[in-house]
Design an enzyme around this catalytic site. Sequence first.
Site, PDB file in Angstrom:
ATOM      1  NE  ARG A 154      17.622  -9.089 105.520  1.00  0.00           N
ATOM      2  CZ  ARG A 154      18.565  -8.909 104.117  1.00  0.00           C
ATOM      3  NH1 ARG A 154      19.706  -8.877 103.838  1.00  0.00           N
ATOM      4  NH2 ARG A 154      18.386  -9.807 104.540  1.00  0.00           N
ATOM      5  CG  ASP A 169      16.598 -13.182 105.510  1.00  0.00           C
ATOM      6  OD1 ASP A 169      17.184 -14.014 105.321  1.00  0.00           O
ATOM      7  OD2 ASP A 169      16.525 -11.918 105.468  1.00  0.00           O
TER       8      ASP A 169
END
Length: 244
Positions: A154, A169
């Site tokens: 990711r 995140d």
Amino acid sequence: MKMTVLSLFPEMFEGVFQTSILKQAQERGAVSLETVNFRDYSKDKHNRVDDYPYGGGGGMVLKPQPVFDAVEDICSSDTKKPHVILLCPQGERYSQKKAEELAEEDHLVLICGHYEGYDERIRTELVDEEISIGDFVLTGGEIGAMTIVDSVTRLQPGALGNEHSAVSDSFSTGLLEYPHYTRPANFRHLPVPDVLLSGHHERIETWRHKEALRRTYERRPDLLEERKLTDQEKAWLREFSNET
């Protein structure tokens, strides 16, 4: 980026690698993922990869030969030596910071163990580092390898539909992520905070920063110990402390 997983159970990865973000990242060319069964490299007539430990004791130990041959075969096709990782309980505890470091590599080779452990020569002579995903015991290294593959993928350019997602995140900023809300604006008499409906981007960003700090203070205060706090963050922490 390429990631190769050495496992006695490559079928465990089929669903994981062909679903959601990992599947999309491969289709976009952001990563190349493969599994190798190192049992295929065994020179034992019964294809055994483990044996009894010298000195006695319970359990079986992975033999060095199949693992060495598998890794050396994989490395032979690369112009630059891959970064080889051993998944084991004795390794460095995995973190977002480590994921970001690994994301800079061209090729990761992840070795998944089983049984009682590895022949020590695998650990000392073959790998670049050892990683553990936490202070608990699993049947093998496969779930740990899946964790590393997912978290590193990711971070690759083009892996996510929204490139802002990875950098915001939890843990990427040193704080846990702020709360999220979506429609409807009022659900079962639980309204969305007014600031998020205001359209005022600066106020929204300030609210998100404050709430990320609040959540970190309440749930993971240890993360704040190494953080260089701004004056505003210090003021917010005093406010949170007075609230309790």
